[in-house]
Design an enzyme around this catalytic site. Structure first.
Site, short mmCIF file in Angstrom:
data_model
loop_
_atom_site.label_atom_id
_atom_site.label_comp_id
_atom_site.label_asym_id
_atom_site.label_seq_id
_atom_site.Cartn_x
_atom_site.Cartn_y
_atom_site.Cartn_z
N GLY A 105 0.84 -1.19 0.00
CA GLY A 105 0.00 0.00 0.00
C GLY A 105 0.87 1.24 0.00
O GLY A 105 2.04 1.19 0.40
N GLY A 108 0.48 9.46 0.58
CA GLY A 108 1.27 10.67 0.72
C GLY A 108 2.16 10.70 1.94
O GLY A 108 3.15 11.42 1.96
N GLY A 110 3.48 7.82 3.48
CA GLY A 110 4.36 6.67 3.61
C GLY A 110 3.78 5.46 2.91
O GLY A 110 2.94 5.59 2.02
N VAL A 112 2.75 0.97 3.20
CA VAL A 112 2.48 -0.23 3.98
C VAL A 112 3.25 -1.35 3.31
O VAL A 112 3.16 -1.54 2.10
CB VAL A 112 0.98 -0.57 4.03
CG1 VAL A 112 0.75 -1.83 4.87
CG2 VAL A 112 0.19 0.60 4.61
N ASP A 224 -14.63 7.34 9.74
CA ASP A 224 -14.32 7.20 8.31
C ASP A 224 -14.72 5.82 7.80
O ASP A 224 -13.95 5.15 7.10
CB ASP A 224 -12.84 7.46 8.06
CG ASP A 224 -12.56 7.80 6.58
OD1 ASP A 224 -13.51 8.21 5.89
OD2 ASP A 224 -11.41 7.65 6.15
#
Length: 709
Positions: A105, A108, A110, A112, A224
């Site tokens: 993943g 912006g 960093g 995963v 979210d």
């Protein structure tokens, strides 16, 4: 239109979660259970630092994001000072403990990564944050402070944190890793519409997770919820990911206006998010999944202009009502808790718990009930053989979802008309009835000259069994949907207040109570001085029956409302994670676990070496109780939430297809089937050559047992 709103502030924990094997306990202990990995929310690639990682649906990188990688042999000490942004495969962290394998993943702030934990020889997910603006140290401190809330949230649907550290001015979190796709990707790969039932079952799991967060003190609001933040694992489990903007709720405290356009409710734009804000987002998620109408591409708060059934006529009226209630602009017009939403979804998709926990599932709106409609059964496996006509039937004023209790002369049955009825066993004539202020869905029990039962009016009642006169009542703090059990002159009964209550049957005085973290709708079993029961917090508990002291607990991957049974020092119980468990009663050690294809609400019954249990996948199963080997399964016309009863080589059970079945217990062959005019979520009772069964058609029936041969 921008995909996200407000200023996202990511936080970083400074304490690792416990990394241990075996079952864990919400009061403390290792995580246990299955692993999973977080796939972060999909937001625009021009995010500023401090926001969550997007996942590229195509499996590559987000357009416009930096693609530089550190050479494999680049030492970790050179990463911060050099031009490299992405860690290359082979890069090591924490003195060689974590070895980067690949990027899974990117965003912006960093990446995963999938990493190998060389100390434990396990693959994990590594989530990275690279401060790029302002005071980097301050950013890291804020990150650490905000996600501290997640460290002790032991739940199979919440990302488990194993480790966290700051290395060379980059912040990292180590999480569990499992394969799986988010629901947005699942929708994109589906031709046509997702089925209402499938989405409903996913949303039930999501409600369990979000309800768990809301039950914390103080509550945690996710803020979210959307398909991209919900992972579906290969075994059908839902995991909620990307807790970057989750926050503890303090009344009257102003929050940052974070969230995602289309899914965020009006109050979230005003920096006033609270637990019911998550319910709005669940409704928006259901709308998206069932209609394929992406709310991010529409003006905010316009769901009323895009009614679900207009976009997808296959959606039922009941499910449409659920969705639209969730996305009401006014907080007070929404469901007030995840529990209320769970019940409404279960009613809409036809999941009606059984027996001891077969309470009415209703969508409340417009001052009345909206009931699910049930089509006639398509027909079970085998030839339909009708039972003989009932010996008698008794009609109440509302649905019967409870299980009867048979006494020497009278039979006792609760109804959703709020009454407990006492009927003559031979004729069905009314002896007396007792009115409460709530529906009665639990099975009464007899103790000496008392009949004891619970009601949704929060009370446990003790009545004189012959006259119906009230002797005492005991008040809990929520609905009572568990059935009372009496062992050694003590009553044990669960409540939706989250407690298992121990009560003196002579006077209704509490002896002790044991707290879990969700509703206790499971009924208790007793053996060797220990009490066993399940909870909607996903755990099976064993406590000292005399004192309430905990002996052990085992976490499953779903709520446990099935009532356990204990035979030969082994405990058997079903779970919403689709599995039936066999546990060593003294220790909780798992002897075996076998899966069905859907939730298990039914309670297991043992007859010799055979275990019988129903599943919402529409089957009654027979297993060898010692090995877990499946002997046979029988397909009914719909869900089997009823607990089976075995008598004289015949197993009886009810189904949501409106029928009571009688099968040969050895072969699973149909003896007869009796069809009522309503669903049959309760369980049959056999006594003196008769089988008694209640139905949602308001009636209690007395039928002759199946003949031999």
């Amino acid at each position: 239109m921008a995909d996200s709103i407000g200023d996202h502030q990511m936080r970083f924990p400074d304490q690792p979660r416990r990394d241990a094997s075996g079952p864990s306990d919400p009061r403390g202990g290792g995580p246990g259970g299955s692993a999973y990995w977080p796939v972060d929310s999909q937001r625009l690639p021009d995010q500023r630092p401090g926001m969550s990682f997007p996942q590229n649906p195509s499996g590559g990188y987000v357009a416009g994001a930096p693609q530089r990688t550190a050479p494999t042999d680049t030492p970790t000490t050179q990463i911060q000072q050099g031009p490299h942004y992405q860690l290359a495969p082979g890069t090591t962290l924490q003195n060689g403990r974590y070895v980067v394998e690949e990027v899974i993943g990117q965003g912006g702030m960093g990446h995963v990564y999938r990493v190998l934990d060389t100390h434990l020889a396990r693959r994990r997910a590594l989530k990275e944050m690279i401060p790029q603006m302002g005071d980097p140290e301050a950013e890291l401190m804020n990150y650490r402070r905000e996600t501290q809330m997640l460290l002790n949230q032991e739940h199979p649907g919440i990302p488990q944190i194993f480790d966290s550290f700051i290395e060379h001015r980059r912040a990292y979190i180590i999480l569990e890793f499992i394969p799986g796709d988010n629901l947005e990707k699942r929708l994109a790969h589906t031709q046509g519409f997702l089925s209402e039932r499938q989405v409903g079952e996913w949303m039930l799991q999501l409600c369990h997770i979000v309800g768990f967060l809301h039950s914390q003190r103080p509550p945690i609001i996710f803020r979210d919820i959307k398909p991209n933040n919900i992972i579906l694992t290969p075994d059908g489990r839902i995991v909620l990911v990307d807790f970057g903007i989750a926050k503890t709720f303090v009344p009257d405290e102003e929050h940052t206006n974070v969230g995602t356009n289309g899914y965020a409710p009006p109050e979230q734009y005003k920096r006033q998010a609270e637990p019911r804000s998550d319910i709005y987002a669940i409704g928006a998620t259901m709308h998206h999944l069932l209609t394929r109408s992406d709310p991010r591409k529409e003006p905010p708060f316009t769901f009323h202009e895009r009614m679900p059934r207009q976009l997808n006529p296959a959606i039922s009226e009941a499910m449409e009502a659920v969705i639209m209630k969730c996305v009401s602009s006014r907080l007070d017009d929404r469901y007030q808790s995840c529990e209320d939403l769970e019940f409404a979804i279960e009613s809409a998709v036809g999941i009606a718990p059984l027996d001891d926990t077969s309470h009415f599932r209703a969508v409340h709106g417009g001052g009345g009930r909206i009931r699910a409609t049930w089509a006639p059964a398509l027909g079970p496996t085998g030839t339909l053989i009708s039972a003989s006509a009932p010996i008698w039937s008794f009609e109440t004023e509302e649905e019967i979802r409870a299980t009867p209790c048979v006494g020497p002369q009278l039979i006792y049955i609760g109804s959703y008309d709020n009454n407990l009825y006492a009927l003559d066993r031979r004729t069905g004539a009314l002896a007396w009835k007792f009115a409460t202020e709530g529906g009665i869905c639990s099975r009464p029990t007899l103790w000496r000259d008392l009949v004891i039962f619970g009601s949704e009016d929060f009370n446990v009642y003790a009545l004189h069994a012959q006259t119906g006169a009230e002797v005492w009542r005991y008040r809990t703090w929520h609905h009572v949907r568990s059935s009372p059990r009496v062992f050694r002159d003590t009553i044990y009964i669960g409540s939706d207040d989250g407690y298992m209550h121990a009560i003196d049957p002579r006077n209704g005085v509490m002896l002790w109570r044991y707290q879990t973290y969700r509703e206790v709708q499971s009924s208790a079993a007793f053996a060797n001085g220990q009490l066993y029961f399940g909870s909607r917090d996903n755990y099976v508990y064993a406590v000292d029956a005399a004192t309430g002291e905990k002996k052990w607990s085992l976490r499953t991957n779903g709520p446990v409302i099935s009532a356990p049974c204990v035979v030969d020092d082994y405990l058997y119980v079903g779970s919403y994670d689709f599995s039936i468990y066999c546990l060593e009663a003294q220790s909780g050690w798992r002897a075996w676990e076998e899966r069905t294809e859907k939730f298990i609400i039914s309670s297991p019954v043992i007859d010799g070496d055979r275990l019988f249990v129903g599943s919402t996948d529409g089957h009654l199963y027979s297993f060898n109780r010692r090995t877990g080997r499946r002997l046979w399964r029988y397909r009914a016309g719909n869900q089997v939430n009823s607990t089976p009863t075995v008598a004289d080589g015949v197993v009886y059970f009810g189904s949501i297809d409106r029928s009571l079945y009688a099968l040969d217990a050895n072969e699973g062959r149909l003896r007869w089937r009796f069809e009522t005019e309503g669903i049959v979520p309760g369980s049959p009772v056999v006594a003196d050559g008769l089988v008694y069964i209640g139905s949602a058609d308001h009636r209690l029936y007395a039928l002759r047992v199946a003949s031999q041969g």
